[in-house]
Design an enzyme around this catalytic site. Sequence first.
Site, PDB file in Angstrom:
ATOM      1  N   HIS A 114      -8.975  14.252 -17.750  1.00 15.22           N
ATOM      2  CA  HIS A 114      -8.246  13.634 -16.641  1.00 15.22           C
ATOM      3  C   HIS A 114      -7.866  12.192 -16.967  1.00 15.22           C
ATOM      4  O   HIS A 114      -6.713  11.785 -16.838  1.00 15.22           O
ATOM      5  CB  HIS A 114      -9.119  13.693 -15.379  1.00 15.22           C
ATOM      6  CG  HIS A 114      -8.496  13.065 -14.184  1.00 15.22           C
ATOM      7  ND1 HIS A 114      -8.733  11.758 -13.828  1.00 15.22           N
ATOM      8  CD2 HIS A 114      -7.619  13.558 -13.285  1.00 15.22           C
ATOM      9  CE1 HIS A 114      -8.028  11.481 -12.744  1.00 15.22           C
ATOM     10  NE2 HIS A 114      -7.352  12.556 -12.383  1.00 15.22           N
ATOM     11  N   CYS A 164       5.984  22.015 -21.338  1.00 13.03           N
ATOM     12  CA  CYS A 164       5.569  20.748 -20.744  1.00 13.03           C
ATOM     13  C   CYS A 164       4.093  20.580 -21.054  1.00 13.03           C
ATOM     14  O   CYS A 164       3.433  21.495 -21.500  1.00 13.03           O
ATOM     15  CB  CYS A 164       5.851  20.696 -19.253  1.00 13.03           C
ATOM     16  SG  CYS A 164       5.022  21.967 -18.305  1.00 13.03           S
TER      17      CYS A 164
END
Lengths: 853, 853
Positions: free
Chosen positions: A427, A803
Amino acid sequence: MQQQTTYSPLTLITPTAKMSAAVHGGRAKCLQRLIRLDMPVPVTVALSFDAVHDAAKGRLPDMQTLLAPFGDDPLLSVRPSSQDPDWGGPGAILNVGMNDARHAALTQTIGVRQATDMYLRFIQSYAIHVARLDPDAFYLPDTPDADSLRAMLETYEQETDEAFPQDVAAQLSEVLRSMARAWDGTTARLLRQAKGAPVDAGLGLVVQAMALGVGEGECGQGVIQFVDPATGAPRVVGRYISQYQGQELSRKSEGALFLNRDPRGPSLEEICPDQFAQLLSYGDLCRRRLREEMEVIFTLQDGRLRILDAIRVQRSSRAAVRIAVALAEDGIIAREEAVMRVEPAALSELLHRQVDPEADRDVITGGIAASPGAASGRIVLTSAAAQASAARGEPCVLVRRETTPEDIRGMHAAQAVLTMRGGVTSHAAVIGRGLGVPCVVGASDLVIDRKADQVKAADGRVFAVGDMITVDGTTGQVLAGEPPTLEAALDDTFQTLLHWADDYRDIGVRANADTPADAQTARNFAAEGIGLCRTEHMFFEGHRLGVMREMIFAEEGADRRAVLDRLLPMQRADFQALFEIMAGTTVCVRLFDPPLHEFLPADKAGMRDLATQLALPLPEVTERVQALSEYNPMLGMRGVRLGIAIPEIYDMQARAIFEAMVAVRQKDIKINVEIMIPLVSAMREVELMKARLDAVANAVRTKSKVDFVYRLGVMVETPRAALRAEDIAGHAEFLSFGTNDLTQMTYGLSRDDAGRFMSAYVKQGVYAEDPFHTMDIEGVGELVALGAERGRRGRPDVALAICGEHGGSRSAIAFCRAHGFDYVSCSPFRVPVARLTAAQLTLLDPDRPSRNS
Amino acid sequence: MQQQTTYSPLTLITPTAKMSAAVHGGRAKCLQRLIRLDMPVPVTVALSFDAVHDAAKGRLPDMQTLLAPFGDDPLLSVRPSSQDPDWGGPGAILNVGMNDARHAALTQTIGVRQATDMYLRFIQSYAIHVARLDPDAFYLPDTPDADSLRAMLETYEQETDEAFPQDVAAQLSEVLRSMARAWDGTTARLLRQAKGAPVDAGLGLVVQAMALGVGEGECGQGVIQFVDPATGAPRVVGRYISQYQGQELSRKSEGALFLNRDPRGPSLEEICPDQFAQLLSYGDLCRRRLREEMEVIFTLQDGRLRILDAIRVQRSSRAAVRIAVALAEDGIIAREEAVMRVEPAALSELLHRQVDPEADRDVITGGIAASPGAASGRIVLTSAAAQASAARGEPCVLVRRETTPEDIRGMHAAQAVLTMRGGVTSHAAVIGRGLGVPCVVGASDLVIDRKADQVKAADGRVFAVGDMITVDGTTGQVLAGEPPTLEAALDDTFQTLLHWADDYRDIGVRANADTPADAQTARNFAAEGIGLCRTEHMFFEGHRLGVMREMIFAEEGADRRAVLDRLLPMQRADFQALFEIMAGTTVCVRLFDPPLHEFLPADKAGMRDLATQLALPLPEVTERVQALSEYNPMLGMRGVRLGIAIPEIYDMQARAIFEAMVAVRQKDIKINVEIMIPLVSAMREVELMKARLDAVANAVRTKSKVDFVYRLGVMVETPRAALRAEDIAGHAEFLSFGTNDLTQMTYGLSRDDAGRFMSAYVKQGVYAEDPFHTMDIEGVGELVALGAERGRRGRPDVALAICGEHGGSRSAIAFCRAHGFDYVSCSPFRVPVARLTAAQLTLLDPDRPSRNS
C-alpha cells in the site's frame, strides 16, 4: 567468431587498417577513428581478442613484429581494449621498456629525479601486476634516488631469484601475458557479466609509444572534455598537470593547471594558447565525427600536443538527455538516435529531487526503494501527527509499520514515507508512487517503540519523534539528518526528448491517477489520459470517512441510499475537477473496490469513537466490525462483489460520474469517460452491472436533457476473468489487465506478505525476478495474452490495456506491443519512462511500418 | 414430438394398444402393463399429452368416442398421467357421472347414506376443482342426507347461476378441461421444473370406470406393497378399508383392517384369504415382470378384486439399496442396472446417524449443511470445554463463531460442530467432513454471548452452555433438545452394491485422510489408498503444539533442527500407524502447508502463557507473533515457500516418512509412498525440494541399510502451477490438482470469506453454482485440463488426480474421466458416493470398452 579469422592478430593502427570493435575492442577502434581525423596519436599497435586469448594460454605474438613499428629502444604503454568500455579490464601498464640503459639515457634528457621516478614506478607496477609479488615490498620511496632504485631492483631479485628483466621484448611478453590472464580471473569475469558482458567477451590490448609528459619545455598530461558531466551543458572541464605522466591525474595537485583562463591561477589556455585551441577543435571534431561527447587524454612534450586516447564522457542522467538532444538539434545524430541513446530508467531520477551524489551519507538502514526521490523531514509516527506537522509548515517523514488506507491523509501531508513491512507493491509503495512521495518500505531492521515515541535502528541508535531523517526512495536508504539534495530536472531538453519519443512510439501511455493532483502530474508528463482512476481514495478524505461509516452501518438499501446521497455532490466535484484537468483526453474510472472493513477502525479506541459518532452501543459496533473482518481481504467481499451486494454504492458513483460529465459538457469541455468494473470473475457480474449503470445513465440523461455516451469495461485481475474473456468482452468495450492482482492470484501470493521471503526467493533463483516488479511473462503473461485473444474473439474491436505497477516497465510495454494492446497505464511519475521506453521498443522493432515523419 | 402424430389422442387401454409413457404418461403405460399381466383392471381410456394440451386450449376430444367403452351411465375416475410420476399433476376426480338419477339408483343398491355421501363428495370436488368456487361454501355435512344434498345443489346453483350439470359428457368435458389447465398453472410448472421436468413436459390423463368399494358383500379399497419402505426388507405393508372409496386411505380409520393376520384385530388375510393370496401373487408378478417393487391400489366389490393402479414404492435411501441388490440377486435385473438405480448422493445418508424422519423438529435455526449426519449434545463454547466434556463421557456440541486449527482437538471431542461463519468449505466444514462429525456452518442468525455463556437465537430464545441441542448436518438444521435418531446403515447390501460398482468403474478412488482414525474410515469404505494426507494436523496434537511454537521461536537453523528432532519420533509413529492401516495400498503425504502463525496464540492471554513457557519477555513474543501475522494468509508464507525458507521442517518430515517406511518394511508390510509438495508456483521450487528430499532419503537408506523408493509429486493449486505444468512435471511423477485452493485463486475468492455473499450470488445467477461446492468446469476446469495436458507433455506417464472437496462430486469425477485422470481423492465419508458415481459414469459412457466380467 568466423570473421575474426580475416583479421590479423597484430594491427598497426593506420587510417586504413582493417579493424573492428568486435575484434580489437572499443579503445583500439576509437584510436583508429582519432587517427583518421588526423589527430596526433602516437604509434599504436592493436592486439585482437584472439591474440590476447592466445597470450593467456602462453602463445604470445611474435615480438619482433609487434615491436617493429616502435623503432629502437621504445618506451611503451599497454592498455586494455574490451568491446564495451563498461566491461572493465586490467589496469594500464606504462613505460614498458624502462631498463638500466634507458634510465641512464633519460637522466640526461629529463633529469635524474624524473628518470629514476619513472624507473621506480615501472619496476613497482611490473613487480606487483606482472610478477605478482607482494605489494608491501615495493613501496615508492620519498626520494627517488640511486639508492632507492638499487634497493628496489635488489628486492625484485630476492623475491624472484632473477634480475629485473632488461629486454623490452621480455618485459612486453610478460606484461601481455599477465594482462591476458587477469581478464580470465573469476572476479573480473563476474564483474563484467554483472554489467551484461557475454560469457565469452574478449579483451583486446593496445600497445602505444609513450608520450612522456616530462622533460624539457612544456611537458605534462591532461584530460579535457567539453560538456559538464552533471548537466550536459557546454563547458570545458578537466585538468592539466605539468611534468606528469600516468593515470592518477585527478588525485595529484602538484603542477596542476586550470584549462580555461581562470582568475585563481595559471591555465593551459594562457600558457599554451595554440595547443588549447587545437584541443577545442579536436573536441568539436570528435563531437561531429564520432557523434558523441568525448573526453580527450593528451600530453604535451616540449609543447607538442599528442592525443593518447578519447573516451565517451561519463555523464549523469540529466546530462545524457541534454547531450543527446543537443547532438540531434545540431544535426549530428538523428532524432531517433537521440531517443535511443537515453536509458529510460534514468529519466525517473530526473523527476525527483535526489540526494547529492557528492554528499556524505549517514545510513541508518536500507529497505526497498519503493518510490523514487529524496526528502528530509522530522520523524512522525501517526498520520495525525503528519497532518499537524504539515499544518505547522514543518516537513516530516511518516514512519509506520505499514500504511493502511486511513493513512492516506498522513501520506499526503508527509514529505516522505518509511515503513517496516511490505514490498514494492505494498500500500505504502503504490500510494507513495502515485503521490510522487519518496518512499522506502520493508525497512525491517527498524523497530518502532510507540510508547517511547522512538524508532530504533539495528545498530542500537535511537531516533526520537522530531529527529530529522532523510528517505532516499531512489536507493532505498534511510539517512540520518538532512544531506544536501539536487532539484528535479524537468528542463526543456527533457521535454524535447519526450516529444520526439512520442513521434515514434506506437502504443498509448496513460496514467493511473486518483486525485486532481495526480491528474495534474499526469497531464504535466503528457499522459494521453487516465487509464485507472481508483475512486476509493475519495472516500477517505475529510469527513467523507464518517459518512462512509454511517453507510456501512445502515440497515437497509434506502438508508444507505440516503447516506450516500450526501457523498454524491463530493464525488461529483471530484470527477468534475478530474475531467476538467484531463480535458480533451480519456478518463477511465474504476468503481469502488476495497472491502468495507478498510473504512472501519481496527482498535478499541476507534470503535468507541465510532459508537459515539453513530449513537450506537459499543458492542453493536464491535460486532459489526468483527462481522465485516475477513481472513483474506484480497480474496473477499470487494470490487464488483460489493457492487452486486450493495448496489447503492455503484449507483451513487455512476450518478456522480454522469452528472460530472454533464457539468463539464456544459462548460464546453470534451472528455471521454470510461467506467471500469473491478474484480470480475464471471460474465454475469458485468451483465448485471451494465444494466444498472445504463439505468442510472438514462435517468441522468432524462433529468439533465443532455445526451452523453460512456464506455463500459472490465478490469481483468482474476485468472478466471482472463479465461472467460470471450464471454466478458460481450459486455465490455475494453479490458484492462490489472497485473498486480492477477500476479497475486496466479502465484497464490499476496504482495503484502511476499516481502518477507521474496528477496531470498530471487536470490536462490526460485523466481527469476520478483513478479511484482517484473511482469512474469511465462505465467501471468500467458493469462494476459490468452485473455486478450479471447477478448478479441468476443468483440473484435475490444480495447486492450495493462494498468497497474507493471504498466510502465519495459517488459510489460514490449509484451503489450507484441500483443497489439492499445495502451499501458502506469503511475504518473512513470509516464515519461514509459513514453521513452515505448518509443525505443517501436524503433527497435524490425517489423514497424516505416514512417513519413 | 414427431412420433406423437402416430398415436391416437384417445386410446382404450388393451394389451396390444399402441402406447408409450412419452405420449400417454407413466400411469397409463403402467396400467397397460398390468392389463398385459392379466390383472383385473377396470376399463380405462388414456388421453395423450396432445389431447390434454388441446383440452387446455378448449379443443376437447370427442365425448362420444371417449365414453363409448364405458357403457351407459358410467361412473368414472380421472387421474393424471405425467411422464414421470415425480412431476406431480392435478388431483384425481372420482365419481364423474354422479347425478340425480344415478344417486336415486344407488340408494337402491348401496343405501341412501352411502349414495348421498358419494354424490355430495362429487359435487364438492367438482365445485372446488372444476368450477373453481369458494371451498368454504362446499363443506361436507356431518350427516349426508337429502337436506344437505339439496342445500349443496342450491349453493352450487346460486354460485354459478346454473344447475349442477347432470350430463356425464358435460361433466367429463369440464373435468378434463380443468385438469388440463391446472397443469399449465405457474405453481404447478415451477414445482415440476424444480424436480427436473422439461419446460414442455406433457400431461396425460386416464379415465377409468369406477370400482365403487361400497355396496353389498365385502366392499372396500386398499393399498398394498411388499417391501418395508424404510428398510427395503420383504414385508407386507399397507391398509384396507371396508366400504370406502377415495384417496384418503391413510387418514381414515373407520373400517380399517390389517392386511396380514394380526393379533390386534381383523385382517384382509382372514376375511378374504383368496383375494389376499391373489394380491400377493400380483405383487410378485409386478416385481418379476415390471422389474420393480410396486405399491398396488385395489378395490373389492362384493368380494371381487379390481386393480386400479400400481405405482413404484416410495422408499428411503436404505431401502433403495436393498431393493436394487435384491432384484439383482434374484436375477430380475442385471447388476449394472442395480448399480445405476441407486442415487449416489443417497448413500451419504446411510453413512451417518439421521434424525428420525417421523420425529418432531424444534428448529432453532438453519445454516449450511456442511458435514452430514445428526448428533445431539450439550452446548460447549470452547475446545477445552469440549475436551473436558468428552473426558466426563458427556456428549457435547461445539459451538463457535468459526473454528481454527487450534480447535481440532475440540472438534475431535465433540459429537457435532456448529459455527456462525464460513461456507461449505470453511475450516469447520472440511475438518467436520474429514472426521465424520456432523457439522452445520454459517448459522449466522445465532449470536454467541461468551460473557453470559449463552447462545441467542433469532427468535429470542436463549440456550445456555450445557443445554442439549441437536445438529442435523444432513439438512443444515439446528434443533432444540434430542429428537430420536436412526443408526447408520452400512449393511451387507450396501457393501454388495459398492463391490459391484467397483467392478464397473474405470477411475480410482482414494481418500483424503490425515489421521489413523481417518485412514481406518477410508479403509472401511474400501478407498484404494490415501490421495491426500495433510500432515499439519499432526503438529497440533498433544504437547506437539508447544514444541512447534518453540521451533518457531528458534533463532537459527541448528536450533530449529534440535527442536524438530523432538517431533521426529512422533511424526514417524504417525506415519507408521497410517502405513500399517493402509498396508498394500498407496499413501500420498503432503508436506507441511499452513502458515506458521496458525500455531501461535491470537490473544493476549495465550501470548502471556507462551512467554512464560518459552521464558521470553512478553513484548518479544508479541512482536514475533505480530511479525508472523499476514494480511492474506491464503496467499502468504506457507507450503513450499516455508519449505524453502525453513528447510528443517520438510527435512524432519521426510526423515519421519522414510524411517516409517523402513520400519513397516521390516514388519513385511508393503506400502507405496508418495510425497506431495504444496502451493508450488514455479518449477524451481520442485527442483530444490527434490534435491533436498533425495538427500534425506539417501541418508536414511545408508543408515538403515534398507533400500526403498518413493514418488515425488506436486499439488497443483495455484493457476501458475497449472500453466507451468510441463516444466513442473519434469520433476514430478504425479500432479494432484487441489481444486479448493485453485478455485479460490482462479476466482480471487477466499472460501472462508465467500459465505457472506455466495448464496445471494447463486440466487441471482451471478454464479451458476457455488464453485466450492460444484467444480467450475469452465474456469477452474479449463486450468485443470490445461495443466493435465501440459503435465503429460512434460512427462507422458505422469499420474493425474484431483484431491480436495470436489474430488467426490459427480461433475468432478466425470471431468476426471473425460481427461483420463488416474484417480480422485475425497474425504473418507465421500468414498462410497464416489465409487458408485464413478461406476455409473463408466456405465453411462458410450465409449467404454466392453467388459468380460
